[in-house]
Every structure is written in C-alpha cells, then in structure tokens.
Design a protein around this motif. Structure first.
Motif, short mmCIF file in Angstrom:
data_model
loop_
_atom_site.label_atom_id
_atom_site.label_comp_id
_atom_site.label_asym_id
_atom_site.label_seq_id
_atom_site.Cartn_x
_atom_site.Cartn_y
_atom_site.Cartn_z
N MET A 37 1.03 -1.31 0.12
CA MET A 37 0.23 -0.17 -0.41
C MET A 37 1.16 1.16 0.44
O MET A 37 2.08 1.11 -0.17
CB MET A 37 -1.29 0.06 1.28
CG MET A 37 -2.01 -1.42 1.04
SD MET A 37 -2.89 -1.30 2.24
CE MET A 37 -4.11 -2.84 2.67
N ALA A 42 3.04 0.97 5.94
CA ALA A 42 2.47 -0.06 5.10
C ALA A 42 3.46 -0.18 4.15
O ALA A 42 4.00 -1.86 3.48
CB ALA A 42 0.79 0.04 4.33
N ASP A 67 -3.85 0.49 -2.61
CA ASP A 67 -4.82 1.25 -1.12
C ASP A 67 -5.65 0.96 -0.81
O ASP A 67 -6.47 -0.82 -0.78
CB ASP A 67 -5.37 2.68 -1.86
CG ASP A 67 -4.38 3.99 -1.03
OD1 ASP A 67 -5.08 3.44 -0.31
OD2 ASP A 67 -5.38 5.00 -2.42
N THR A 68 -6.61 0.92 0.57
CA THR A 68 -6.62 0.53 1.04
C THR A 68 -8.56 0.47 0.58
O THR A 68 -9.01 -1.09 0.33
CB THR A 68 -7.85 1.84 2.30
OG1 THR A 68 -6.35 2.05 3.12
CG2 THR A 68 -8.62 1.03 3.34
N LEU A 72 -8.98 -3.70 -0.39
CA LEU A 72 -10.00 -4.60 -0.04
C LEU A 72 -11.21 -4.70 -1.37
O LEU A 72 -11.41 -6.45 -1.01
CB LEU A 72 -10.68 -3.40 1.25
CG LEU A 72 -9.24 -3.51 2.20
CD1 LEU A 72 -10.65 -3.12 3.72
CD2 LEU A 72 -9.22 -4.58 2.68
N GLU A 86 -1.45 -4.15 5.95
CA GLU A 86 -2.16 -3.30 6.80
C GLU A 86 -3.33 -2.41 6.74
O GLU A 86 -3.19 -1.23 5.94
CB GLU A 86 -1.06 -1.74 6.88
CG GLU A 86 -1.05 -0.56 8.29
CD GLU A 86 -0.03 0.25 8.30
OE1 GLU A 86 0.92 0.39 8.56
OE2 GLU A 86 -0.06 1.63 8.00
N ALA A 87 -4.33 -2.71 6.40
CA ALA A 87 -5.30 -2.05 6.47
C ALA A 87 -6.09 -1.77 7.44
O ALA A 87 -6.83 -2.33 8.73
CB ALA A 87 -6.41 -3.53 6.50
N TRP A 88 -6.90 -0.69 7.26
CA TRP A 88 -7.11 0.33 8.50
C TRP A 88 -8.87 0.25 8.12
O TRP A 88 -9.12 0.70 6.92
CB TRP A 88 -6.95 1.59 7.75
CG TRP A 88 -5.19 1.71 8.49
CD1 TRP A 88 -4.42 1.33 7.75
CD2 TRP A 88 -4.42 3.01 9.30
NE1 TRP A 88 -2.91 2.21 8.63
CE2 TRP A 88 -3.38 3.17 9.62
CE3 TRP A 88 -5.31 4.38 9.95
CZ2 TRP A 88 -2.45 3.90 10.13
CZ3 TRP A 88 -4.76 4.84 11.17
CH2 TRP A 88 -3.27 4.99 10.90
N ILE A 89 -9.52 -0.45 8.38
CA ILE A 89 -10.74 -0.94 8.57
C ILE A 89 -11.77 -0.02 9.05
O ILE A 89 -13.05 -0.25 8.59
CB ILE A 89 -10.96 -1.99 9.25
CG1 ILE A 89 -10.98 -2.26 10.62
CG2 ILE A 89 -9.83 -3.53 8.67
CD1 ILE A 89 -11.15 -4.09 11.40
N VAL A 261 -6.36 -1.44 12.75
CA VAL A 261 -5.98 -1.87 11.80
C VAL A 261 -5.03 -3.44 11.65
O VAL A 261 -4.29 -3.51 12.59
CB VAL A 261 -4.68 -0.52 12.08
CG1 VAL A 261 -3.78 -1.57 10.62
CG2 VAL A 261 -5.01 0.20 11.77
#
Length: 335
Positions: A37, A42, A67-68, A72, A86-89, A261
């Motif tokens: 990412m 990330a 990218d996020t 996803l 590193e997923a900022w959810i 995250v």
C-alpha cells in the motif's frame, strides 16, 4: 532391468534432498500476492512480510500496488491479492465484516496493536514543564505557551493542509472547543512538509506547539510528542454527521476514533494450511516501534525494502517472537 532399482533409489534420494532445500516448502505455501500500500508504514510492513514469508516459509511472494479501498474491494470481489498487511478498516467496516462472516475474507493479526491514533498533540518538553496540561481544555487555558507564528499575542492551533480530511475535523474541533474565544487562531500549515516542519522547529527550539497529528508517523519517531486527552469519548454520529463536513455549523466536542488496523487474508490463502498463516495471525507491532523505524527511513531516504532489512537486522527481539526459532534462523541468513 537390473538398473531400474538403482534409478528408483536415485529418484527417491533426489526427492528426499529436495525437502531439505530452503524454499522447498513453497509447495505448502505457494504463490502469494501481498498488497504494497502507498503509505510508508504499510510499505515497510509489506516488505517485512515478503522477506519473512519467502525466506522463512518458502512462499513465492509478489508485491502488488495497493490502497485501502481498491485493495479490500478487490479482495472481496476477486479474491486477490491474498494479503493486505495493514488495512485501516474503519471506513470499510460494514462490507468487510460481511465478507468475513461469509467466509470470503479473514481477519488475522492487528497490524498496529495500538491502532491508528489521531488528535491534538503538544511537545513532551511542554508537557513535562506543565504537568497540569493533560487535556485539550487544559491546553486552551494557556495561549501564551503555544504562540501562533504570525500572531504573537495569540495561541496557535496547527491545522492540516487544505484538502485533507483532518483539516475539516481540526477546524470543527477548534469551533467545538471555542478556541477563538480562548485566545487562539487556526494556523494554516500549507503542506505536509509545513506541518512536519512546524513540529520539528518547535522541538528543536524547545518552543510550544499545539495542533493535529496522527500516529504512526516518522515525525513522531523523531520528536517526543504527547497526545492530549480529548476529555470526552468518541461521538460517532456527530463526528461523521457534522465534524467531518465542510458545512458543519455546530460541531461538537468529540474524541477522534481510534482506527482499527488489521491484516486481512483471502479465504483461498487461509485454506492452504501453510504455517505462514500462523505468522500473519501473530505479527503485530506498536506505534512507538513503527514511529522509530519510519523516522530512520525518512532520515536515510530509505524505501520499504531498505526499512524492512534494517528492522529485521536491528530488532530481532521484536520480530523473532512472531515466528518459530527455525523460521527465524532462515530469515536471518543473509540479512
């Protein structure tokens, strides 16, 4: 015909030897696509995963741009890439939870065990000299400690650059805490470099500074900063309904939400049964560790691969806890 038993023995010997060759475990792990990412923390984590998965578990790892939202979404709809390190959810929680409940995706470790942190910060040297300043309200009682760069008779609250979402939330907080009537002005930092530069200048000159920032970041790895307590909990409805909007006329006092995250895996990769899954379900680090690594990367103009090698060489006490001693020995070879 007498030569056939010898040939059979040779083939058996070759097969046995192959199982001892580093990388022969690739069959149990296979090809793995990992999202690289486009932000610093990330990026370095993706390269750490590549080194550990390939050297330690014999995976054939390919890093793919990410990218996020696009990453996803692709994982939910297409099953690729296999890993989002590193997923900022927070922003995609609802569809992501649905995909997990349906078994298409799986949560692994919390990438950032402290979560992503946002809020208003002051330098540690100010906090140490004024232990009474714990909250945003406390800081706003002392405009003289945080002089605005171009209005010395006013305190300054440093804002994010134009176009960033945090410019809106910081402006909303400034209104909600009635900072203008407490002797403060909003400081336009102009750019990411301007915002970072204002923190660097204040710390190097031992001056006051008050404003918005977030972790993990390289600047917080280089300078000791203290996050102020908002004094109130996060009000999700008000924050999203007004404090994040351009036309928010009546913002409310609310803390920023701590971002969750996670590492996210596809069902296909989860079902391979590779021992590498155990690593991805364990691998987690704190913001202090990440901050320091990002600061080293920035100071040395290092990319993600450089940062990954530096981390693995210099922090075995952290990362060897994520793997078995046998895997750690394989990863350390050639670092």
């Amino acid at each position: 015909m007498k030569k056939l038993p010898n040939l059979f023995a040779l083939l058996l010997g070759t097969a046995a030897a192959v199982t001892l060759i580093p990388g022969a475990q690739a069959q149990s792990c296979g090809r793995v696509t990992v999202a690289n990412m486009n932000w610093q923390s990330a990026e370095v984590l993706a390269h750490i995963d590549k080194l550990i998965l390939s050297r330690g578990y014999g995976c054939d790892v390919e890093l793919v741009p990410g990218d996020t939202m696009p990453t996803l979404t692709a994982m939910m709809e297409k099953g690729r890439p296999d890993v989002a390190p590193e997923a900022w959810i927070n922003a995609v929680r609802q569809p992501l939870d649905a995909a997990v409940q349906e078994g298409r995706l799986h949560y692994a470790a919390r990438s950032l065990k402290d979560g992503g942190v946002e809020g208003w910060w002051i330098p540690k040297h100010v906090a140490d000299a004024h232990p009474d300043i714990k909250t945003i309200d406390d800081a706003l009682k002392h405009p003289e400690l945080f002089p605005a760069p171009e209005a010395k008779d006013k305190g300054g609250v440093h804002n994010c650059p134009a176009g960033w979402n945090c410019q809106l939330t910081t402006g909303a907080a400034f209104k909600a805490w009635d900072a203008a009537n407490k002797g403060f002005v909003l400081v336009n930092t102009g750019s990411a470099a301007g915002l970072d530069g204002s923190i660097a200048k204040a710390n190097e000159r031992k001056q006051g500074w008050l404003g918005y920032y977030w972790a993990p970041t390289s600047i917080l790895g280089k300078y000791d900063m203290v996050k102020l307590d908002a004094g109130v909990s996060h009000d999700k409805a008000s924050f999203e309904g007004c404090n994040t909007k351009v036309d928010c006329d009546q913002p409310v006092k609310t803390d920023w939400a701590k971002a969750e995250v996670f590492t996210v895996l596809t069902d296909r990769f989860k079902k391979t049964g590779s021992p590498a899954i155990g690593y991805l379900e364990t691998r987690s680090w704190g913001n202090d560790t990440v901050n320091k690594l990002l600061a080293w990367m920035s100071d040395n103009q290092a990319n993600g691969q450089d940062g990954a090698r530096y981390f693995l060489k210099n922090n075995p006490d952290i990362w060897t806890a994520w793997v078995t001693p046998e895997v750690a020995a394989k990863v350390q070879t050639g670092l």
